[in-house]
Design a protein around this motif. Structure first.
Motif, PDB file in Angstrom:
ATOM      1  N   GLY A 185       0.824  -1.198   0.000  1.00 18.96           N
ATOM      2  CA  GLY A 185       0.000   0.000   0.000  1.00 18.96           C
ATOM      3  C   GLY A 185       0.855   1.243   0.000  1.00 18.96           C
ATOM      4  O   GLY A 185       1.998   1.247   0.480  1.00 18.96           O
ATOM      5  N   GLU A 186       0.307   2.344  -0.519  1.00 20.97           N
ATOM      6  CA  GLU A 186       1.066   3.587  -0.655  1.00 20.97           C
ATOM      7  C   GLU A 186       1.504   4.133   0.705  1.00 20.97           C
ATOM      8  O   GLU A 186       2.626   4.639   0.846  1.00 20.97           O
ATOM      9  N   ARG A 194       6.655  -2.717   5.279  1.00 13.64           N
ATOM     10  CA  ARG A 194       5.382  -3.384   5.024  1.00 13.64           C
ATOM     11  C   ARG A 194       5.243  -4.568   5.966  1.00 13.64           C
ATOM     12  O   ARG A 194       6.216  -5.062   6.535  1.00 13.64           O
TER      13      ARG A 194
END
Length: 505
Positions: A185-186, A194
């Motif tokens: 995800g951004e 992450r």
């Protein structure tokens, strides 16, 4: 004692078969996800080759693909009352393939002689693929573009209806809903880290579910499965959505009852969700390890259930008896939220820069669910007989109801919808009506069905039918018209044996 030649042949044949059985994913050398027709052929192969398994079609998908369930039992499934009955199901989301692949791999593991002991104490129903239509398109939703794991309360889709019909037929003691989580995800990329857990387990979090079942899940099963997976060299975490750390809070998973785990959990079932790590862009990347992690997660739960058979069995039975015999003034939470208890969460993340694990201590951690608003559970609810959509919902949920026979000391309560506000529910905004509750003295009883709350689905009934419930029917577009400002809510509450009822009807 002599063993007949026929029995010896069966034992040798079963051993040979289990040792040489490979899944479609393995046949492709882990290069292609199992296609629907390959899955069907594999299921038929094991069904014909093992006395331990009976495969049945339990329903059809939107696009008319058969939904298969494999029943594992050493005798007639569900007949031995000393055995725990477990329901495992995978791939509600069509682009989460490792659950399906792990379930097929689990079949080969369970047919090995060294795992045969599990079925001395367990009957297992295994559905490798709930959403074949989505799987064939590699898309999350089903053929009606519905998210099946948000459909367990309203039950409009044939796949979830089939799953609940199966559950209702056996009243399983334990359930496991197998998924994948997306670690990318951004926001996480911007942080430079992450999530990197092979497997995450989530327990029941809705506080209307038995506290004793939740405590056994968190205090006993979670330490067991963590150690079991670590021994198999797979990393573990309690399923914890939210984040990234300090930008957003992190919590344990939803308390909603519209998913596979808690729609069964609300019936005091020993129920879990298993979330394996997804691949990049939902591809076959690292699918060998991903599917094996899912398989070991499922196998670990079975081994825990075998080791704790009596404890789970007695607990589920006793807690379900309580659902069918509610006490006076028993409360049901209808608006809830996640809260901090002062603890920090130790979170291991993968550094995108160094490709090494880094430990974070999350301050904005909310592990507790508490009630914001609760109601006294009534003895029952009244719905108009001419409300076809509500009657259909009762039938889909297998909720017991009957003609209303008004008693002399029945107190009937109605809600007047004064206004419709909103409330935050885990980042989404749902309706929050302002209501005024009044007693009414006259109704035409023949026009209503009575839904008693002293049944296994009693807490689901209250959660679904209260107008202020953030998890209720009124939060769905199909039922939003039930809330009309300055109108009475069409669903009435019944309190029995009260001195506060009208003296003259």
């Amino acid at each position: 004692m002599k063993i007949s030649t026929a029995i010896v042949f069966i034992l040798i044949s079963s051993t040979y078969f289990s040792q040489n059985l490979i899944t479609p994913l393995e046949k492709s050398d882990y290069k292609e996800f199992t296609k629907y027709e390959e899955l069907v052929d594999f299921i038929k192969e094991v069904d014909q080759s093992s006395e331990l398994i009976e495969a049945k079609v339990i329903g059809k998908s939107v696009e008319q693909r058969d939904l298969y369930c494999l029943f594992f039992s050493k005798g007639e499934f569900g007949k031995d009352i000393s055995k725990l009955k477990a329901l495992f199901f995978a791939q509600q989301h069509g682009n989460e393939h490792s659950g399906k692949e792990g379930a097929l791999k689990l079949i080969t593991e369970l047919l090995k002689p060294e795992n045969n002991f599990l079925f001395d104490k367990i009957d297992l129903a295994l559905i490798p693929q709930v959403n074949p239509d989505g799987s064939e398109k590699n898309q999350r939703r089903n053929g009606n573009n519905a998210d099946l794991n948000r459909n367990h309360l309203i039950l409009t889709e044939p796949e979830t209806i089939a799953l609940h019909n199966l559950f209702n037929g056996f009243l399983f003691d334990a359930a496991l809903d197998v998924h994948e989580y997306y670690p990318f995800g951004e926001d996480w990329d911007a942080l430079g880290y992450r999530r990197n857990f092979d497997e995450q387990f989530g327990c029941n979090t809705n506080i209307n579910i038995s506290k004793e079942i939740r405590e056994l899940s968190n205090n006993s099963f979670i330490p067991f499965i963590k150690n079991y997976l670590n021994e198999k060299e797979f990393s573990f975490n309690i399923y914890s959505p939210g984040g990234p750390p300090e930008k957003d809070y992190i919590r344990y998973s939803t308390f909603d009852i519209n998913d596979g785990r808690q729609s069964f959990g609300i019936q005091n079932t020993f129920s879990f969700i298993l979330e394996g790590i997804n691949g990049i862009d939902y591809t076959v990347s690292n699918i060998k390890r991903r599917s094996e992690g899912q398989m070991f997660g499922m196998l670990g739960l079975l081994k825990y259930m075998h080791n704790n058979n009596s404890k789970i069995f007695d607990l589920v039975i006793n807690e379900r008896i309580k659902l069918s015999n509610p006490t006076n003034d028993e409360k049901v939470a209808i608006q809830l939220d996640h809260f901090s208890n002062g603890s920090k969460m130790e979170l291991h993340l993968l550094s995108l820069k160094t490709n090494t694990d880094t430990t974070f201590f999350v301050n904005n951690f909310k592990p507790e669910v508490r009630s914001l608003t609760d109601v006294i559970k009534p003895d029952g609810y009244l719905i108009p007989k001419d409300s076809v959509e509500l009657v259909d919902w009762l039938n889909r949920q297998n909720i017991s109801y009957q003609n209303y026979d008004m008693k002399e000391n029945d107190l009937i309560e109605e809600y007047l919808i004064q206004a419709i506000d909103s409330i935050d529910f885990e980042g989404d905004i749902v309706v929050n009506p302002i209501v005024e509750k009044n007693n009414i003295c006259k109704i035409v009883s023949e026009e209503f069905y009575f839904i008693p709350t002293n049944q296994l689905l009693g807490n689901l009934i209250v959660t679904a039918l209260e107008p202020k419930s953030m998890l209720g029917l009124v939060t769905y577009k199909k039922y939003e018209h039930l809330l009309r400002i300055k109108n009475t809510f069409p669903i009435l509450r019944v309190i029995r044996n009260t001195k506060n009822c009208c003296s003259n009807r």
